[in-house]
Write a protein that holds these residues in place. Sequence first.
Motif, PDB file in Angstrom:
ATOM      1  N   ALA A   1       0.379  12.636  13.474  1.00  5.93           N
ATOM      2  CA  ALA A   1       1.737  13.331  13.933  1.00  5.93           C
ATOM      3  C   ALA A   1       1.777  13.175  15.390  1.00  5.93           C
ATOM      4  CB  ALA A   1       1.709  14.759  13.391  1.00  5.93           C
ATOM      5  N   ALA A   2       2.948  13.264  15.920  1.00  6.06           N
ATOM      6  CA  ALA A   2       3.360  13.312  17.365  1.00  6.06           C
ATOM      7  C   ALA A   2       2.657  14.318  18.296  1.00  6.06           C
ATOM      8  CB  ALA A   2       4.664  13.324  17.511  1.00  6.06           C
ATOM      9  N   ASP A   3       2.344  15.421  17.655  1.00  3.21           N
ATOM     10  CA  ASP A   3       1.607  16.573  18.417  1.00  3.21           C
ATOM     11  C   ASP A   3       0.133  16.388  18.314  1.00  3.21           C
ATOM     12  OD1 ASP A   3       1.112  17.259  15.879  1.00  3.21           O
ATOM     13  OD2 ASP A   3       1.777  19.442  16.051  1.00  3.21           O
ATOM     14  N   SER A   4      -0.551  15.291  17.716  1.00  2.00           N
ATOM     15  CA  SER A   4      -1.813  15.234  17.642  1.00  2.00           C
ATOM     16  C   SER A   4      -2.295  14.864  19.144  1.00  2.00           C
ATOM     17  CB  SER A   4      -2.088  14.194  16.826  1.00  2.00           C
ATOM     18  OG  SER A   4      -1.810  14.173  15.666  1.00  2.00           O
ATOM     19  N   THR A   5      -3.436  15.658  19.505  1.00  2.89           N
ATOM     20  CA  THR A   5      -4.021  15.648  20.817  1.00  2.89           C
ATOM     21  C   THR A   5      -5.435  14.595  20.852  1.00  2.89           C
ATOM     22  OG1 THR A   5      -5.084  17.700  20.426  1.00  2.89           O
ATOM     23  CG2 THR A   5      -3.177  17.779  21.713  1.00  2.89           C
ATOM     24  N   CYS A   6      -5.468  13.718  21.602  1.00  8.70           N
ATOM     25  CA  CYS A   6      -6.637  12.977  21.647  1.00  8.70           C
ATOM     26  C   CYS A   6      -7.116  13.036  22.883  1.00  8.70           C
ATOM     27  CB  CYS A   6      -6.478  11.447  21.388  1.00  8.70           C
ATOM     28  SG  CYS A   6      -5.373  11.159  19.848  1.00  8.70           S
TER      29      CYS A   6
ATOM     30  N   ASP B   1       7.262   5.984  14.003  1.00 11.04           N
ATOM     31  CA  ASP B   1       7.749   6.776  12.823  1.00 11.04           C
ATOM     32  C   ASP B   1       6.273   7.510  12.822  1.00 11.04           C
ATOM     33  OD1 ASP B   1       8.332   7.639  10.274  1.00 11.04           O
ATOM     34  OD2 ASP B   1       7.890   5.830   9.237  1.00 11.04           O
ATOM     35  N   TRP B   2       6.047   8.752  13.015  1.00 13.51           N
ATOM     36  CA  TRP B   2       4.999   9.414  12.768  1.00 13.51           C
ATOM     37  C   TRP B   2       4.571   9.635  11.726  1.00 13.51           C
ATOM     38  CZ3 TRP B   2       2.928   9.290  17.562  1.00 13.51           C
ATOM     39  CH2 TRP B   2       3.906   9.220  18.618  1.00 13.51           C
ATOM     40  N   GLY B   3       3.276   9.649  11.142  1.00 12.18           N
ATOM     41  CA  GLY B   3       2.637   9.993   9.919  1.00 12.18           C
ATOM     42  C   GLY B   3       1.908  11.452   9.712  1.00 12.18           C
ATOM     43  N   ASN B   4       1.036  11.322   8.910  1.00 10.95           N
ATOM     44  CA  ASN B   4       0.499  12.841   8.673  1.00 10.95           C
ATOM     45  C   ASN B   4      -0.854  12.809   8.023  1.00 10.95           C
ATOM     46  OD1 ASN B   4       0.459  15.467   8.911  1.00 10.95           O
ATOM     47  ND2 ASN B   4       1.494  15.675   6.982  1.00 10.95           N
ATOM     48  N   ASP B   5      -1.868  11.459   8.435  1.00 12.39           N
ATOM     49  CA  ASP B   5      -3.292  11.290   7.941  1.00 12.39           C
ATOM     50  C   ASP B   5      -4.160  12.625   8.193  1.00 12.39           C
ATOM     51  OD1 ASP B   5      -5.864  10.590   7.471  1.00 12.39           O
ATOM     52  OD2 ASP B   5      -4.962   8.357   7.045  1.00 12.39           O
ATOM     53  N   PRO B   6      -4.523  13.351   7.267  1.00 10.75           N
ATOM     54  CA  PRO B   6      -5.321  14.451   7.808  1.00 10.75           C
ATOM     55  C   PRO B   6      -6.635  14.136   8.203  1.00 10.75           C
ATOM     56  CG  PRO B   6      -5.112  14.225   5.149  1.00 10.75           C
ATOM     57  CD  PRO B   6      -4.226  13.314   5.931  1.00 10.75           C
ATOM     58  N   VAL B   7      -7.377  12.846   7.605  1.00  6.23           N
ATOM     59  CA  VAL B   7      -8.646  12.678   7.997  1.00  6.23           C
ATOM     60  C   VAL B   7      -8.497  12.035   9.250  1.00  6.23           C
ATOM     61  CG1 VAL B   7     -10.551  11.112   7.474  1.00  6.23           C
ATOM     62  CG2 VAL B   7      -9.384  12.245   5.622  1.00  6.23           C
ATOM     63  N   LEU B   8      -7.659  11.123   9.604  1.00  2.00           N
ATOM     64  CA  LEU B   8      -7.675  10.673  10.962  1.00  2.00           C
ATOM     65  C   LEU B   8      -7.355  11.666  12.112  1.00  2.00           C
ATOM     66  CD1 LEU B   8      -5.949   7.172  10.643  1.00  2.00           C
ATOM     67  CD2 LEU B   8      -8.490   7.605  11.054  1.00  2.00           C
ATOM     68  N   ARG B   9      -6.403  12.579  11.742  1.00  2.00           N
ATOM     69  CA  ARG B   9      -6.043  13.724  12.648  1.00  2.00           C
ATOM     70  C   ARG B   9      -7.294  14.582  12.889  1.00  2.00           C
ATOM     71  NH1 ARG B   9      -1.101  16.978  14.234  1.00  2.00           N
ATOM     72  NH2 ARG B   9      -1.767  18.798  15.095  1.00  2.00           N
ATOM     73  N   GLN B  10      -8.151  14.720  11.763  1.00  2.00           N
ATOM     74  CA  GLN B  10      -9.373  15.625  12.098  1.00  2.00           C
ATOM     75  C   GLN B  10     -10.154  14.980  13.031  1.00  2.00           C
ATOM     76  OE1 GLN B  10     -10.067  18.775  11.264  1.00  2.00           O
ATOM     77  NE2 GLN B  10     -11.724  18.437  12.525  1.00  2.00           N
ATOM     78  N   ILE B  11     -10.427  13.631  12.806  1.00  2.67           N
ATOM     79  CA  ILE B  11     -11.711  12.809  13.529  1.00  2.67           C
ATOM     80  C   ILE B  11     -11.167  12.608  15.043  1.00  2.67           C
ATOM     81  CG2 ILE B  11     -12.928  10.789  13.702  1.00  2.67           C
ATOM     82  CD1 ILE B  11     -12.915  10.708  10.612  1.00  2.67           C
ATOM     83  N   PHE B  12      -9.661  12.069  15.108  1.00  4.69           N
ATOM     84  CA  PHE B  12      -9.350  11.470  16.553  1.00  4.69           C
ATOM     85  C   PHE B  12      -8.164  12.465  17.047  1.00  4.69           C
ATOM     86  CE2 PHE B  12     -10.725   7.847  14.104  1.00  4.69           C
ATOM     87  CZ  PHE B  12     -11.717   7.717  14.790  1.00  4.69           C
TER      88      PHE B  12
END
Lengths: 306, 306
Positions: B203-208, B261-272
Amino acid sequence: MRILVTGAGGFLGRGLIARIADALPQARRIVLTDRVVEGLGGAGVDTIAGDLSDPAFRRALLDPGFDLVFHLASIPGSLAEREQGLGLSVNLLAPIGLAEDVAARQPGARFVFASSIAVYGNLGEDTVTGATACQPELTYGAHKRMTEVLLSDMTRRGALSAISLRFPGLVARPATESGHGSAFMSQIFHQIAAGTPYACPIAADSTCWWMSRPAAVETLLWAARLADPGTTVVQPPVLHADLTSVAAATARITGQAARIDWGNDPVLRQIFGAMPPLDASPALALGFRADADLDALARAALSGDP
Amino acid sequence: MRILVTGAGGFLGRGLIARIADALPQARRIVLTDRVVEGLGGAGVDTIAGDLSDPAFRRALLDPGFDLVFHLASIPGSLAEREQGLGLSVNLLAPIGLAEDVAARQPGARFVFASSIAVYGNLGEDTVTGATACQPELTYGAHKRMTEVLLSDMTRRGALSAISLRFPGLVARPATESGHGSAFMSQIFHQIAAGTPYACPIAADSTCWWMSRPAAVETLLWAARLADPGTTVVQPPVLHADLTSVAAATARITGQAARIDWGNDPVLRQIFGAMPPLDASPALALGFRADADLDALARAALSGDP
């Protein structure tokens, strides 16, 4: 159930193998290994001598696989500090190879690892908890910590079901044993029991973490039986007491006078004699237990069992 | 000064070797190694191909010893998770063997190790500091953490002078690279620059945590030059920003529109993509620097250098 004990000829190993057949009656096969195994065997128990850092030996040893492994083999901290190559081989490369090979033969096997409080390094005055950082100050402790990290990861991915137990210096090791900086923690029991004067290298108000060999053996067996530990690293409960109190308990249960000349070694005090309190509530909640009190500790330390 | 770079053919390695001769003019000999070294050499630079997990290769490679080693060789986290045997060999046993062998030839050599923020495991919302616990959630991170512990101990006893640098996913890796779960962090730059639509998996609001390859190269070189780091593990400064901001900066400096087009992968979001803020003050005090701002990050990410 097939069970393997490494380091079976060591101080903790001998304590464990005296109890293992009774304590784990579901054992279908028990194999003891060490570099030398003479005198370790018994009814229904096999012994195999060899070097765990040798892949070919591990291949032979692990055929056809084990459901439960007690990995106790290591060399002590002060010896590992002097003999770095030997320490690397025995205390790091052997556990890595063993863990990987055990998992390859029997995925999900319970792997009980004798870790050490040396993983912490210099502790301050704050109570030790599960959040206490590990900053080992000896190569021995660094290798133990590395092995803990490996085993936690292997458990996360189902390769093993590992539990690392952070043991303090166990008492009372035989009076003849060397290589342990914590030898004074055992000598204090032996010398008082023998009624002989003892020059203890550190001061009377030094505080240590205490665990008898029988308590350590019960800790190993409890870790082997835990169905779902929910953690991969356990700091077992210990007794937190100063040397004066331990000497007094030993004098009390032996009927001897404590004739101790207290020393002032700053290095030994820092490593073994400046231990803060321990919050062992996570381990207590899992059912792990320390020696009941200092008198029980002194009795167990001097029991000579096995 | 004799300098060795492992993993010289990798993304970070190629960045380093483009700068190394200029940045370290005191180099008397520079050796680059990787499994394949075609195209890596140049004036005054030797290349040697081989497998660092092979003791015989290490013996030949390290003769007569190096004063400075950049150990960059590793396989990425998602590949190591799938290929456990390869990960063990490349990401754990090779660093152990290399560190020991480097120290044996040249005690006290500076050993700059490319570690990873994967050592932390799942971070909560609290700011990351030097006290943040390491609980790796990938085998890759466990092996990096084990290597950090080894190098800290070797430095304590003077065998090496090691610095482990915890890098985030570097940007922008080539669009063709695979094996990195963090590939989306690079694709976002490439796709916007190319003016093409991009299906981002999170998602777009994911912080890396963001760092360009040029900034990572300067971090390596700074670690090589530090006279007395006073620590063995450094969390370099990074930019902490959400994907929206990075996409906007990329659009700004390229003059393109961000068509994502923003997605919603929970695993990738959690890790990165759920990274908390970082307190990088210890590294800043040592002189380490992040990319200056998001525009500078996007420019460096897309510079294509080297």
